[in-house]
Design a protein around this motif. Structure first.
Motif, PDB file in Angstrom:
ATOM      1  N   ASN A 144     -30.139-109.025  36.969  1.00  0.00           N
ATOM      2  CA  ASN A 144     -29.984-108.477  38.078  1.00  0.00           C
ATOM      3  C   ASN A 144     -29.781-107.051  38.289  1.00  0.00           C
ATOM      4  O   ASN A 144     -29.480-106.723  39.649  1.00  0.00           O
ATOM      5  CB  ASN A 144     -29.003-109.532  38.848  1.00  0.00           C
ATOM      6  CG  ASN A 144     -29.729-109.897  40.167  1.00  0.00           C
ATOM      7  OD1 ASN A 144     -30.424-108.993  40.758  1.00  0.00           O
ATOM      8  ND2 ASN A 144     -29.058-110.798  40.790  1.00  0.00           N
ATOM      9  N   THR A 145     -29.806-106.242  37.544  1.00  0.00           N
ATOM     10  CA  THR A 145     -29.372-104.716  37.572  1.00  0.00           C
ATOM     11  C   THR A 145     -30.595-104.083  37.982  1.00  0.00           C
ATOM     12  O   THR A 145     -31.757-104.304  37.704  1.00  0.00           O
ATOM     13  CB  THR A 145     -28.633-104.192  36.464  1.00  0.00           C
ATOM     14  OG1 THR A 145     -29.385-104.591  35.345  1.00  0.00           O
ATOM     15  CG2 THR A 145     -27.419-104.650  36.329  1.00  0.00           C
ATOM     16  N   THR A 146     -30.480-102.966  38.776  1.00  0.00           N
ATOM     17  CA  THR A 146     -31.560-102.042  39.254  1.00  0.00           C
ATOM     18  C   THR A 146     -32.189-101.407  38.161  1.00  0.00           C
ATOM     19  O   THR A 146     -31.622-100.792  37.257  1.00  0.00           O
ATOM     20  CB  THR A 146     -31.014-101.068  40.187  1.00  0.00           C
ATOM     21  OG1 THR A 146     -30.025-101.747  41.265  1.00  0.00           O
ATOM     22  CG2 THR A 146     -32.032-100.518  41.087  1.00  0.00           C
ATOM     23  N   THR A 147     -33.485-101.391  37.921  1.00  0.00           N
ATOM     24  CA  THR A 147     -34.173-100.719  36.873  1.00  0.00           C
ATOM     25  C   THR A 147     -35.238 -99.714  37.434  1.00  0.00           C
ATOM     26  O   THR A 147     -35.302-100.076  38.680  1.00  0.00           O
ATOM     27  CB  THR A 147     -34.738-101.483  35.942  1.00  0.00           C
ATOM     28  OG1 THR A 147     -35.541-102.631  36.592  1.00  0.00           O
ATOM     29  CG2 THR A 147     -33.855-102.261  34.790  1.00  0.00           C
ATOM     30  N   GLY A 148     -35.847 -98.843  36.796  1.00  0.00           N
ATOM     31  CA  GLY A 148     -36.703 -97.901  37.305  1.00  0.00           C
ATOM     32  C   GLY A 148     -37.130 -96.987  36.099  1.00  0.00           C
ATOM     33  O   GLY A 148     -36.752 -96.872  35.296  1.00  0.00           O
ATOM     34  N   GLY A 193     -35.731 -98.223  43.321  1.00  0.00           N
ATOM     35  CA  GLY A 193     -35.067 -99.073  42.217  1.00  0.00           C
ATOM     36  C   GLY A 193     -35.359-100.646  42.401  1.00  0.00           C
ATOM     37  O   GLY A 193     -35.168-101.185  43.423  1.00  0.00           O
ATOM     38  N   ASP A 207     -24.474-108.795  41.377  1.00  0.00           N
ATOM     39  CA  ASP A 207     -23.739-109.195  40.136  1.00  0.00           C
ATOM     40  C   ASP A 207     -23.646-107.994  39.344  1.00  0.00           C
ATOM     41  O   ASP A 207     -22.801-107.798  38.306  1.00  0.00           O
ATOM     42  CB  ASP A 207     -24.445-110.398  39.246  1.00  0.00           C
ATOM     43  CG  ASP A 207     -25.794-109.946  38.676  1.00  0.00           C
ATOM     44  OD1 ASP A 207     -26.353-108.776  39.095  1.00  0.00           O
ATOM     45  OD2 ASP A 207     -26.311-110.704  37.998  1.00  0.00           O
ATOM     46  N   ALA A 208     -24.411-106.869  39.499  1.00  0.00           N
ATOM     47  CA  ALA A 208     -24.086-105.556  38.940  1.00  0.00           C
ATOM     48  C   ALA A 208     -22.870-105.062  39.205  1.00  0.00           C
ATOM     49  O   ALA A 208     -22.020-104.443  38.120  1.00  0.00           O
ATOM     50  CB  ALA A 208     -24.990-104.480  39.279  1.00  0.00           C
ATOM     51  N   GLY A 249     -29.711-101.299  45.821  1.00  0.00           N
ATOM     52  CA  GLY A 249     -31.001-100.759  45.084  1.00  0.00           C
ATOM     53  C   GLY A 249     -32.133-100.239  45.840  1.00  0.00           C
ATOM     54  O   GLY A 249     -32.542 -99.144  45.384  1.00  0.00           O
ATOM     55  N   LEU A 284     -31.340 -96.788  46.213  1.00  0.00           N
ATOM     56  CA  LEU A 284     -31.515 -95.885  44.985  1.00  0.00           C
ATOM     57  C   LEU A 284     -32.692 -94.933  45.019  1.00  0.00           C
ATOM     58  O   LEU A 284     -32.744 -93.886  44.351  1.00  0.00           O
ATOM     59  CB  LEU A 284     -31.289 -96.717  43.916  1.00  0.00           C
ATOM     60  CG  LEU A 284     -31.130 -96.035  42.317  1.00  0.00           C
ATOM     61  CD1 LEU A 284     -29.717 -95.260  42.461  1.00  0.00           C
ATOM     62  CD2 LEU A 284     -31.044 -97.206  41.488  1.00  0.00           C
ATOM     63  N   ARG A 322     -34.518 -91.167  43.642  1.00  0.00           N
ATOM     64  CA  ARG A 322     -36.001 -91.014  42.932  1.00  0.00           C
ATOM     65  C   ARG A 322     -36.680 -89.981  43.661  1.00  0.00           C
ATOM     66  O   ARG A 322     -37.124 -89.087  43.302  1.00  0.00           O
ATOM     67  CB  ARG A 322     -36.332 -92.374  42.818  1.00  0.00           C
ATOM     68  CG  ARG A 322     -35.663 -93.206  41.873  1.00  0.00           C
ATOM     69  CD  ARG A 322     -36.883 -93.733  41.011  1.00  0.00           C
ATOM     70  NE  ARG A 322     -36.252 -93.679  39.711  1.00  0.00           N
ATOM     71  CZ  ARG A 322     -35.695 -94.879  38.956  1.00  0.00           C
ATOM     72  NH1 ARG A 322     -35.632 -95.818  40.004  1.00  0.00           N
ATOM     73  NH2 ARG A 322     -35.176 -94.689  38.210  1.00  0.00           N
ATOM     74  N   VAL A 364     -29.342 -95.924  35.815  1.00  0.00           N
ATOM     75  CA  VAL A 364     -30.840 -96.368  35.915  1.00  0.00           C
ATOM     76  C   VAL A 364     -31.499 -94.988  36.330  1.00  0.00           C
ATOM     77  O   VAL A 364     -32.753 -94.927  35.884  1.00  0.00           O
ATOM     78  CB  VAL A 364     -30.729 -97.286  37.118  1.00  0.00           C
ATOM     79  CG1 VAL A 364     -32.189 -97.451  37.727  1.00  0.00           C
ATOM     80  CG2 VAL A 364     -29.894 -98.437  36.980  1.00  0.00           C
TER      81      VAL A 364
END
Lengths: 288, 406
Positions: free
Chosen positions: A115-119, A209, B44-45, B229, B232, B236, B262
């Motif tokens: 559930n963590t933000t990726t990109g 994100g 949850d992060a 998110g 974020l 970017r 990230v």
């Protein structure tokens, strides 16, 4: 002068991203009359497909333009065979089923990717207009949207497959009587719709994100654009995305981002009050 | 991670197993620590590493012989990022499980959902998260940095590296609104000028026209208390427009949930932040902490600001229990109000008796290659925002969250 150019680019970009976000839904909902509440999740999966492919070392443009649409299209194909094909013509049931699907996909993506933000970062550097810097990736999005519209137009208007698809959507029993299998046609059209959603998610992935719940951010805008566009697929998409994109950007720039979002919604409400059939219910009527 | 049938089955089975896991049978001679965190769902992060920090702290306390000769037993609930579950589990913790202390809550909304329950049932409550400041309640202890501690340090440093004209981009809810006001105050105090403030709803992810607008105003510095998110995306798009090399950027939130890992180095490098903790903090206490964390969980990737806050909160509570010689609430509060302090991974943490907030070290940092490089350490900063409005020694029955007027 420079500012005008920058704003023009931002407006075009906003219009282009609305077109991208809504294209898949325009096919699935506008053409096939399936209320696809999982549209945002198809986009989200397109984003994850791109990021995963890039992390595996695939060229980013290949990942965006080829891999993501294919992967999401195939997922859509499975979904169509298992769920959607039983529900054609049952508008409200499709809504319920696809809402369930959207929850399922969010859960699945959470299990696989966490559930963590990726990109990933954008592949095109920014450049200068006078004293201003703008994102080069904006142009990529605009170009993709233009080619997408031209491509959709060419396929639907210029090819036999497009003609058959449009015919089958209008009157499937007639298409069947002429020897075409509506079942196959629907399947292929749904595949294309999902692939378009996947493409949209992929193209936008470097700008955001990504989390498994990212799809929710797009779904409302996509529905508003498609509904306000009205019955014509491409003319509707283009005109409503154009209107909302420009309204949103003008108000965002002039006042604030919150007002920009509000202005978009107000414009949609007013528009649907004046033109309940959508823009192409009255203007560009009968166009594709 | 690839998903095949076997993986899928084992992970779903594990999930089902975890849900039905029977609670450890309660022995009468344990001290019960209630924990309430979003260990799953969209937050949850933040919550998972906090949960890991909590378990590490309790494990260490128990390994050292427990407290008052008793072991500490964890009663933990996962609120699944759902605010409604906070009130439900808050009730269960206090009324059914009758825990001796509660640590937890992440978003300010979740804290406010359970704070009154804790107060009514007289269960001491520790909220171990960076937040917007102003809570004044004798039953709660807070050890995260507040905007004044953080912004007061960050603004002069960032302005010193850039210039006087500041543009603020903030999340549109109480945290962002209040923090933006603090930033304006400290910008003015340092002889600068706020040339623009924009607020963004939490789901806005397109910042193109804002970036154009910022350029038309031409500030020397942008400060961004953006959350989550979607926001974020700003960092970017800022980098995609090539702005990261033109206007310096500072943030009060980026990195709290390890977001800087990230962003690519090109996107993140040079962004200025100020927190209580950084993994790159090179002190014996932090190095030892990271070794213990790695021994427990394999690697140190997930450690972040509020995981350490949670660890420090539990250690503060444990120290108070030791000094009070009791888990009884009044004795515990008296011990905490005696100016008690502990040495945590992020440095010395002292309880401020008047506000029940914390006096702690604030580190000014710059992002560098997905890490947070410590530039300067400002030792023992007071929570001056809350101190200005809250005095629990003079007014022990206060039960308000003050919104600070500037």
């Amino acid at each position: 002068m420079d500012l005008t150019v920058v704003l023009l680019v931002e407006m075009l970009y906003a219009v282009a991203s609305l077109i991208l976000i809504s294209a898949g839904l325009a096919v699935v909902f506008g053409m096939m009359k399936v209320i696809n509440l999982a549209h945002g999740e198809f986009m989200m999966m397109g984003g994850y497909a791109t990021i995963t492919a890039v992390n595996w070392g695939v060229n980013i443009f290949v990942a965006i333009l080829i891999i993501a649409p294919l992967v999401v299209g195939l997922i859509g194909l499975v979904v169509e065979r298992v769920v959607i094909r039983h529900l054609y013509g049952r508008l409200v049931d499709t809504m319920l089923a696809t809402w369930g699907l959207s929850l399922f996909f969010i859960g699945l993506a959470t299990m696989i990717f966490g559930n963590t933000t990726t990109g990933i970062s954008t592949p095109i550097p920014g450049f200068t207009v006078g004293t201003y810097q703008i994102s080069g990736y904006n142009f990529f999005i605009i170009v993709v949207a233009v080619f997408l519209l031209i491509g959709m137009f060419a396929v639907l208007k210029g090819t036999r497959a497009g003609l058959i698809a449009r015919g089958a959507m209008q009157k499937s029993d007639m298409a069947a009587a002429l020897g075409y299998s509506p079942d196959r046609i629907y399947m292929a059209t749904f595949f294309c719709g999902c692939a378009l959603s996947g493409l949209a998610g992929a193209v936008l992935a470097p700008l955001v994100g990504l989390v498994p719940t990212s799809g929710g951010a797009y779904i409302a805008k996509a529905f508003i654009t498609v509904i306000a566009g009205g019955p014509s697929l491409i003319a509707g998409l283009f005109s409503s995305a154009g209107l909302f994109g420009i309204v949103n950007q003008v108000f965002t720039f002039a006042i604030s981002p919150v007002i920009g979002e509000v202005a978009l919604l107000v414009a949609a409400v007013v528009l649907l009050r004046l033109l309940p059939q959508g823009i192409t219910g009255k203007i560009f009527k009968g166009k594709l | 991670m690839s998903l095949n049938r076997r993986n899928f089955l084992t992970s779903t089975a594990a999930l089902a197993g975890a849900l039905t896991l029977p609670r450890v049978a309660m022995a009468a001679d344990t001290i019960k620590l209630g924990s309430i965190l979003d260990v799953s769902g969209i937050f949850d992060a933040y919550g998972k590493p906090m949960n890991m920090g909590m378990r590490l702290a309790v494990g260490e306390i128990n390994a050292a012989g427990g407290l008052l000769g008793k072991q500490v037993e964890i009663v933990a609930y996962d609120t699944q990022s759902d605010m409604a579950l906070y009130s439900q589990y808050g009730q269960q913790l206090t009324r059914r499980d009758k825990v001796d202390v509660v640590h937890g809550g992440i978003l300010s909304a979740s804290r406010e959902a359970i704070r009154q329950t804790m107060r009514k049932t007289k269960t001491p409550y520790f909220y171990n998260v960076l937040y917007e400041g102003g809570v004044c309640d004798r039953n709660i202890f807070i050890n995260g940095v507040t905007p004044a501690q953080q912004v007061e340090a960050l603004v002069p440093y960032a302005m010193g590296k850039s210039g006087k004209k500041v543009y603020i981009l903030a999340a549109d809810y109480n945290y962002g609104q209040i923090t933006a006001r603090w930033i304006q105050k400290f910008v003015a105090d340092n002889g600068g000028e706020t040339v623009g403030v924009d607020f963004f709803p939490l789901d806005v992810s397109d910042f193109g026209s804002t970036i154009a607008k910022i350029q038309s105003v031409g500030p020397d510095l942008v400060i961004a208390p953006l959350v989550g998110g979607a926001h974020l995306s700003f960092f970017r798009q800022w980098a995609a427009a090539g702005m990261n090399t033109r206007i310096p950027l500072a943030s009060t939130t980026l990195g709290v949930g390890n977001e800087h890992k990230v962003l690519t180095p090109e996107e993140g490098n040079g962004i200025m932040v100020a927190y209580n903790y950084s993994q790159e903090l090179d002190t014996p206490a932090n190095n030892a902490f990271k070794e213990r964390w790695a021994a427990a969980y394999g690697d140190t990737n997930l450690i972040h600001e509020i995981a350490v806050s949670n660890y420090q909160g539990i250690m503060t509570w444990a120290e108070a229990v030791r000094q009070a010689g009791s888990i009884e609430r009044e004795a515990l509060i008296a011990a905490l109000e005696s100016g008690l302090s502990i040495d945590g991974p992020a440095g010395k943490v002292t309880v401020d008796p008047k506000t029940h907030h914390a006096v702690l070290d604030v580190h000014i940092m710059e992002m560098e290659n997905q890490g947070m490089k410590v530039i300067e350490t400002l030792p023992q900063r007071q929570p001056i925002d809350t101190q200005a409005v809250c005095d629990l020694a003079a007014n022990p029955s206060d039960n308000t969250q003050y919104e600070i007027e500037i």
